[in-house]
Design an enzyme around this catalytic site. Structure first.
Site: not given
Ligand code: IVH
Length: 717
Positions: A140, A142, A144, A253, A358, A452, A455, A470, A475
């Protein structure tokens, strides 16, 4: 939550309520209120969760006003989860701290196919599975944004918190209630759930973020660096009305904790992660399953039969991430089976059944307009690239440090060049290389200054150093930078005396040296535009407080080159009074463990300089503490924390963390761990099946006995 037939019914009902023939104050009023509430919940869900509204905003407003009017006429019919009750009227002065029901762990990271294959192998090993067999994973986005933790009890939203330190977060219930994608009521009881803790992320859609920033720019307000900052800021706002205006949405999630009405853990009753997510979806939550407007063939989440499929899905997403309406920094891969998750277990940092994939750092090309030279607090001159502003991974980049002369030379950077800039996640952007093939001959070599820029004194470079300095301690640039450092969080920590205020006071001639900070004329401050009596009084309180700081803070705040917080603590532990150091010779510093020759030399020189001694004497006359305090005597001990100086012991089985982790947290909170129960013990934390230690402590009346929850709450103070 809304079956197709119920949806049809509610749609018909909305039209009826909106028709000109509808009469508001006739008939069964309580029934009418309920109908309107239900209809509004349905439209909120269609709009905010499904992204698929079936009536216009105008019509929604009409229905909302009807409900408001009815509730005004019959206040007894108002329920806390009515759609009109999302925005509270009270301001939150300070956010309260709340302990999570289960610790909020982080995620381990992966960056390529190889990492994911390693993860898969590790999972199989932990689960004792055949190497060839496949494990099912859920993948799923991640998100931000700002992490949120919601608690529902008896089908009602009872609490919302930020992640905080993982054990304890800030209570943000009032703000979360304003998010129409978060149901105030959800029928968990249908699944036998009495109390549940959900994790998710609050986000601002990219296009809404752009609008917010545009409006702020027009209003001359500071713009947000990225949607995440805008979101996390909104979560912590004092006024829920303002938070509601930021356009936050919440994706849920993860179900972290679920118990039935007998307090039995019932997470295992869900066979898989995706089953729990489907449940959340059916209860009206926005989840990674939501169709958020990406390409049809690329759903936001996928259950994959093997790691090969996971890799393919992640790599594909990396390519389309920009099409997604929200900022993502990767994908999350989770073992789908709850039973296998249990077998994998956890480290103290992350679950072993999940990993973040990532996305690659983002790169962009832009023009290097100019190079400026900035003077820091110790005189180091840093070249800074002035770039044609370029959007990069959610921020606009226009200034990038070039570190030193060698960096510029090794990259052959020229003013006017096209350069490649990279930014990975939170990391500060940097210049990867210049693109000499795009030069047209007008580019200019960067000339490093000999003097500098502020000064104009001659710059000097030590053999062992990469930077030019410097050396004029007077200064102006250095003086101001030193003052800024002096008041900063890790130094004297003077709130209200930040960079812009210092620059302003300096220009007014009020600050010539750091000693002047302790003789500020508060009456004059109160008369300054943008200040007033209250701000001046607050500033006075902050400065008076700083005067009492332990001396390690003062030593750190003096901007002695290489003397950081750790070194300051080591030195502070050895002296009764700061000015004792004027009698120390070089050798004496070197007898302190962990103090190296360079640091020793710098501190020694500082205290040989008469101006510096006079400065400290003046500060002492102005009330700044120069005497060693209790906090200075133990350089390894935490110098603050709610359990400072107390001795603590854990007994029995803890349910929310391991003993080891509990002890680590106690130490971080300032406590020391006792070896047994005695009259020297201050606190005994009891888990399940506590035995003789508890009895012994009960007999000794001086020992406080805490539950695990109480412990978590206390360390959050
Ligand atoms: S699961 C026990 N699922 O990523 C596992 N985290 O680096 C809990 N985050 O601060 C995390 N999307 O808030 C999970 N689909 C997702 C996520 C997610 C974003 C964030 C989470 C945590 C950070 C971890």
């Amino acid at each position: 939550m809304f079956s197709p037939s119920l949806q049809r019914q509610l749609y018909e009902l909305s039209k009826k309520l909106l028709s000109p023939q509808a009469t508001l104050f006739e008939g069964d009023q309580s029934r009418l209120v309920e109908d309107l509430q239900q209809v509004l919940r349905f439209h909120e869900w269609k709009y905010y969760v499904q992204n698929d509204p079936v009536i216009s905003d105008f019509e929604y407003d009409q229905l909302y006003k009807q409900l408001e009017a009815l509730e005004a006429a019959h206040p007894d019919l108002i329920t806390p989860d009515s759609p009109t009750q999302r925005v509270g009227k009270d301001l939150t002065e300070n956010l309260a701290q709340v302990a999570h029901l289960t610790p909020m762990l982080s995620l381990d990271n992966s960056y390529d196919a190889e990492d994911l294959n390693d993860f898969d192998e590790q999972v199989k090993k932990l689960c004792k599975l055949d190497k060839e067999g496949d494990v099912e994973y859920c993948v799923e986005p991640k998100y931000d944004g700002g992490t949120i933790v919601l608690v529902y009890e008896n089908d009602r939203l009872v609490r919302a918190a930020t992640r905080g330190n993982g054990a304890v977060g800030d209570d943000i219930t009032a703000n979360i209630r304003t998010l129409r994608s978060v149901p105030l009521q959800a029928e968990f009881s249908k699944y036998g759930i009495h109390k549940v803790e959900l994790r998710g992320e609050a986000l601002i859609r990219k296009d809404i973020f752009e609008k917010i920033n545009k409006a702020r720019q027009e209003a001359n307000d500071q713009i947000f660096a990225n949607p995440r900052n805008a979101a996390t800021g909104a979560l912590r706002m004092k006024d829920p009305k303002e938070a509601a205006e930021r356009g936050l949405e919440a994706f849920l999630y993860q179900m972290g904790y679920a118990v039935d009405d007998q307090d039995n853990n019932i997470i295992e009753r869900f066979h898989s992660h995706d089953e729990s997510i489907h449940m959340l979806e059916s209860l009206g939550f926005k989840t990674p399953l939501a169709n958020a407007g990406t390409r049809q063939h690329l759903p936001a989440t996928k259950t994959c039969g093997s790691i090969r499929e996971v890799i393919e899905f992640c790599v594909n997403w990396q390519e389309y991430r920009d099409e997604y309406p929200y900022e993502l920094d990767g994908m999350v891969v989770k073992v789908n089976s709850i039973e296998l998750q249990e077998r994998c277990g956890y480290t103290s940092h992350h679950p072993r059944w999940a990993i973040a994939f990532k996305f690659k750092a983002r790169q962009a090309t832009t023009r290097l307009r100019d190079v400026e030279f900035q003077v820091g607090k110790t005189g180091a001159v840093t070249p800074v690239a002035k770039l044609e502003p370029v959007p990069l991974a959610g921020v606009t980049v226009s200034n990038v440090s070039l570190h030193n002369e060698e960096f510029i030379r090794s990259k052959d950077l020229r003013i006017g060049d096209q350069v490649l800039v990279e930014r990975a996640g939170d990391v500060i952007p940097y210049i990867v290389k210049s693109l000499p093939e795009l030069r047209d001959g007008s580019e200019q070599v960067v000339h490093y200054p000999k003097n500098c820029p502020v000064c104009h004194s001659l710059l000097v470079k030590q053999e062992e150093e990469a930077v030019w300095r410097c050396e004029n301690a007077e200064c102006e640039a250095q003086v101001v930078q030193r003052m800024i450092f002096h008041t900063s969080k890790h130094a004297m920590d003077i709130e209200g005396l930040g960079e812009s205020t210092i620059e302003r006071f300096y220009k007014l001639g009020w600050l010539r040296s750091i000693a002047d900070m302790y003789r500020i004329d508060y009456e004059a401050v109160a008369k300054l535009e943008g200040f007033g009596e209250k701000s001046a009084a607050n500033l006075r309180v902050a400065i008076e407080k700083a005067k009492q700081n332990p001396i390690y803070r003062l030593l750190h705040s003096l901007s002695i080159h290489h003397l950081g917080q750790k070194g300051s603590k080591l030195v502070a532990a050895e002296i009764g009074h700061v000015l004792d150091l004027k009698d120390w010779d070089l050798e004496k510093y070197q007898t302190i463990k962990d103090v190296g020759p360079v640091l020793a030399k710098n501190v020694f020189h500082f205290f040989q300089n008469e101006h510096n001694i006079e400065l400290l004497q003046t500060m002492e006359q102005l009330g700044v503490n120069l005497q060693q305090t209790e906090a200075d005597k133990r350089p390894d001990a935490p110098t603050e924390g709610p359990l400072l100086g107390r001795s603590i012991l854990f007994t029995g089985t803890l349910s929310q963390m391991t003993r080891e982790e509990a002890e680590k947290r106690a130490i971080a909170a300032g406590a020391n761990i006792a070896s047994g129960v005695s009259k020297h013990l201050s606190i005994l934390v009891v888990g399940e099946k506590a035995g003789s230690k508890l009895k012994k402590a009960q007999a000794l009346e001086s020992v406080e006995i805490w539950s695990e929850v109480e412990f978590l709450e206390r360390i959050a103070d």
